[in-house]
Design an enzyme around this catalytic site. Sequence first.
Site, PDB file in Angstrom:
ATOM      1  N   CYS A  29       3.400  13.445  -3.469  1.00 17.85           N
ATOM      2  CA  CYS A  29       4.330  12.467  -4.058  1.00 17.85           C
ATOM      3  C   CYS A  29       4.554  12.677  -5.548  1.00 17.85           C
ATOM      4  O   CYS A  29       5.491  12.126  -6.125  1.00 17.85           O
ATOM      5  CB  CYS A  29       3.835  11.052  -3.808  1.00 17.85           C
ATOM      6  N   HIS A  49       6.943   6.177  -8.357  1.00 16.42           N
ATOM      7  CA  HIS A  49       6.948   6.668  -6.976  1.00 16.42           C
ATOM      8  C   HIS A  49       6.992   5.463  -6.044  1.00 16.42           C
ATOM      9  O   HIS A  49       6.280   4.477  -6.247  1.00 16.42           O
ATOM     10  CB  HIS A  49       5.691   7.507  -6.728  1.00 16.42           C
ATOM     11  N   ASN A  69       8.425   5.580   1.741  1.00 16.97           N
ATOM     12  CA  ASN A  69       7.835   6.612   0.891  1.00 16.97           C
ATOM     13  C   ASN A  69       8.396   7.974   1.315  1.00 16.97           C
ATOM     14  O   ASN A  69       8.114   8.443   2.413  1.00 16.97           O
ATOM     15  CB  ASN A  69       6.306   6.565   1.056  1.00 16.97           C
TER      16      ASN A  69
HETATM   17  N1  ACO Z   1       0.260  -3.081  11.145  1.00 20.93           N
HETATM   18  C1  ACO Z   1      -0.646  -4.088  11.337  1.00 20.93           C
HETATM   19  N2  ACO Z   1      -1.927  -3.986  10.929  1.00 20.93           N
HETATM   20  C2  ACO Z   1      -2.301  -2.861  10.305  1.00 20.93           C
HETATM   21  C3  ACO Z   1      -1.406  -1.781  10.047  1.00 20.93           C
HETATM   22  C4  ACO Z   1      -0.084  -1.928  10.508  1.00 20.93           C
HETATM   23  N3  ACO Z   1       0.858  -0.986  10.340  1.00 20.93           N
HETATM   24  N4  ACO Z   1      -2.070  -0.806   9.395  1.00 20.93           N
HETATM   25  C5  ACO Z   1      -3.312  -1.236   9.210  1.00 20.93           C
HETATM   26  N5  ACO Z   1      -3.468  -2.472   9.764  1.00 20.93           N
HETATM   27  C6  ACO Z   1      -4.660  -3.324   9.795  1.00 20.93           C
HETATM   28  C7  ACO Z   1      -5.928  -2.528   9.612  1.00 20.93           C
HETATM   29  O1  ACO Z   1      -6.401  -2.035  10.855  1.00 20.93           O
HETATM   30  C8  ACO Z   1      -6.859  -3.588   9.033  1.00 20.93           C
HETATM   31  O2  ACO Z   1      -7.331  -4.413  10.074  1.00 20.93           O
HETATM   32  P1  ACO Z   1      -8.837  -5.011  10.050  1.00 20.93           P
HETATM   33  O3  ACO Z   1      -8.887  -5.869   8.812  1.00 20.93           O
HETATM   34  O4  ACO Z   1      -8.912  -5.746  11.320  1.00 20.93           O
HETATM   35  O5  ACO Z   1      -9.715  -3.792   9.960  1.00 20.93           O
HETATM   36  C9  ACO Z   1      -5.945  -4.454   8.160  1.00 20.93           C
HETATM   37  O6  ACO Z   1      -4.611  -4.202   8.657  1.00 20.93           O
HETATM   38  C10 ACO Z   1      -5.995  -4.100   6.692  1.00 20.93           C
HETATM   39  O7  ACO Z   1      -5.897  -2.673   6.538  1.00 20.93           O
HETATM   40  P2  ACO Z   1      -5.871  -1.968   5.132  1.00 20.93           P
HETATM   41  O8  ACO Z   1      -5.789  -0.493   5.337  1.00 20.93           O
HETATM   42  O9  ACO Z   1      -6.989  -2.520   4.305  1.00 20.93           O
HETATM   43  O10 ACO Z   1      -4.463  -2.522   4.564  1.00 20.93           O
HETATM   44  P3  ACO Z   1      -3.864  -2.388   3.140  1.00 20.93           P
HETATM   45  O11 ACO Z   1      -3.544  -3.736   2.625  1.00 20.93           O
HETATM   46  O12 ACO Z   1      -4.674  -1.467   2.261  1.00 20.93           O
HETATM   47  O13 ACO Z   1      -2.452  -1.679   3.421  1.00 20.93           O
HETATM   48  C11 ACO Z   1      -1.465   0.531   3.189  1.00 20.93           C
HETATM   49  C12 ACO Z   1      -2.405  -0.380   4.005  1.00 20.93           C
HETATM   50  C13 ACO Z   1      -0.066  -0.078   3.283  1.00 20.93           C
HETATM   51  C14 ACO Z   1      -1.482   1.908   3.794  1.00 20.93           C
HETATM   52  C15 ACO Z   1      -1.909   0.546   1.711  1.00 20.93           C
HETATM   53  O14 ACO Z   1      -3.323   0.757   1.667  1.00 20.93           O
HETATM   54  C16 ACO Z   1      -1.260   1.611   0.875  1.00 20.93           C
HETATM   55  O15 ACO Z   1      -0.084   1.513   0.560  1.00 20.93           O
HETATM   56  N6  ACO Z   1      -2.008   2.626   0.417  1.00 20.93           N
HETATM   57  C17 ACO Z   1      -1.592   3.598  -0.594  1.00 20.93           C
HETATM   58  C18 ACO Z   1      -0.558   4.572  -0.096  1.00 20.93           C
HETATM   59  C19 ACO Z   1      -0.238   5.576  -1.186  1.00 20.93           C
HETATM   60  O16 ACO Z   1       0.104   5.219  -2.292  1.00 20.93           O
HETATM   61  N7  ACO Z   1      -0.395   6.865  -0.891  1.00 20.93           N
HETATM   62  C20 ACO Z   1      -0.213   7.878  -1.892  1.00 20.93           C
HETATM   63  C21 ACO Z   1       1.116   8.483  -1.840  1.00 20.93           C
HETATM   64  S1  ACO Z   1       1.511   9.189  -0.267  1.00 20.93           S
HETATM   65  C22 ACO Z   1       1.623  10.932  -0.458  1.00 20.93           C
HETATM   66  O17 ACO Z   1       1.170  11.514  -1.395  1.00 20.93           O
HETATM   67  C23 ACO Z   1       2.247  11.706   0.702  1.00 20.93           C
END
Ligand code: ACO
Length: 332
Positions: A114, A255, A285
């Site tokens: 990214c 980003h 993204n």
């Molecule tokens: N729908 C419903 N529930 C979900 C989903 C979904 N799509 N995905 C995860 N959950 C659940 C999980 O299983 C978890 O359940 P649990 O509490 O029962 O275990 C709960 O939701 C919370 O999961 P988290 O992973 O803690 O959720 P979070 O609030 O962190 O959101 C996300 C996840 C959106 C992926 C976020 O962490 C994020 O945006 N991360 C950073 C992404 C990023 O910036 N990446 C770098 C760039 S990408 C690149 O370089 C290609």
Amino acid sequence: MAYAAFRSIGAYAPSKILTNEELSAMVDTSDDWITKRTGIKERRIAAKDETTSDMGVKAALKALERSGIEKSEIDMVICATISPDYFCMPSTAAIIATKLGIKNATAFDISAACTGFVYILSIAKAFIESGMKRNILIIGAEKLSAITDYTDRGTCILFGDGAGAAVISATEDKDEAIIDVHTGADGEYADLLMTPNGGSGSAHDALEGEAAGCFMQMKGNETFKVAVRTLTKDVVDILATNNIASSEIKHFVPHQANYRIIKAVGDALELKEEQVVLTVHKYGNTSGASIPMAINEIYENGKLLKGELMLLDAFGGGLTWGSALVPFSPLK
Ligand code: ACO
């Protein structure tokens, strides 16, 4: 001395829209969860036979047309992508250059996920300032749908396809110049975000029958925390180094990974809502394409004017990060 100026922007998004409702029928998720946790409402998906280079060409044609610089004057083409047309070779940049009819220019890809667009901006700046090149076409293009696992709700809700391109060219006028670009990486965090198979790091026999390992895998929550920390530090540093206040930034172009990350960084910098460029709701993204697609959005909406200062900020797999202070300096 030659300085590097950001002359023009162009972008392309495929017409097919994949909504949160459609994803909810594919994996255990909901529009409500995706909207609250990411800010994403929909993303674009390329056609089956549409490649990363096809999208890159469409974005590049717009950037070239708006630049006032002829194709024949382009002496370097750089593409940032993690979803190239071909694994290893030929480079997507070489394919894009040929499809555009750009002959004999240096052409290569870089892999910084990214952060890719900020990396290629820094490379273009360095080549121009050194006097080695004068007119460089930079492209961020991604067909992330090709490397997304649509059975993994932790990643498939995030990613989309698209491309953005810019022309960077030499100027003698310091007021037009890209002020600064910072880039960095830390492989200690490599396992947070990776495509584990398909390279020399995976056992050869693991390649057969393990196509899923070529899809992106992410430890989302850990990545989120590192992202907020790194992105904030990065922009604070580049502003301090250049003695620029956040109030002087006309457009903060982060980003577009997650609205909550963008909001946290924007708040840390005390940015006003109108300073922050947002496209995450409509494109998700798009990795290396995300920043140029966002710049194009403000350009096409008539909001990006000559001389206005942009602050770019990116974070991605590697882990990599980068930021840039860029005045918009069109020739026409
Ligand atoms: N729908 C419903 N529930 C979900 C989903 C979904 N799509 N995905 C995860 N959950 C659940 C999980 O299983 C978890 O359940 P649990 O509490 O029962 O275990 C709960 O939701 C919370 O999961 P988290 O992973 O803690 O959720 P979070 O609030 O962190 O959101 C996300 C996840 C959106 C992926 C976020 O962490 C994020 O945006 N991360 C950073 C992404 C990023 O910036 N990446 C770098 C760039 S990408 C690149 O370089 C290609």
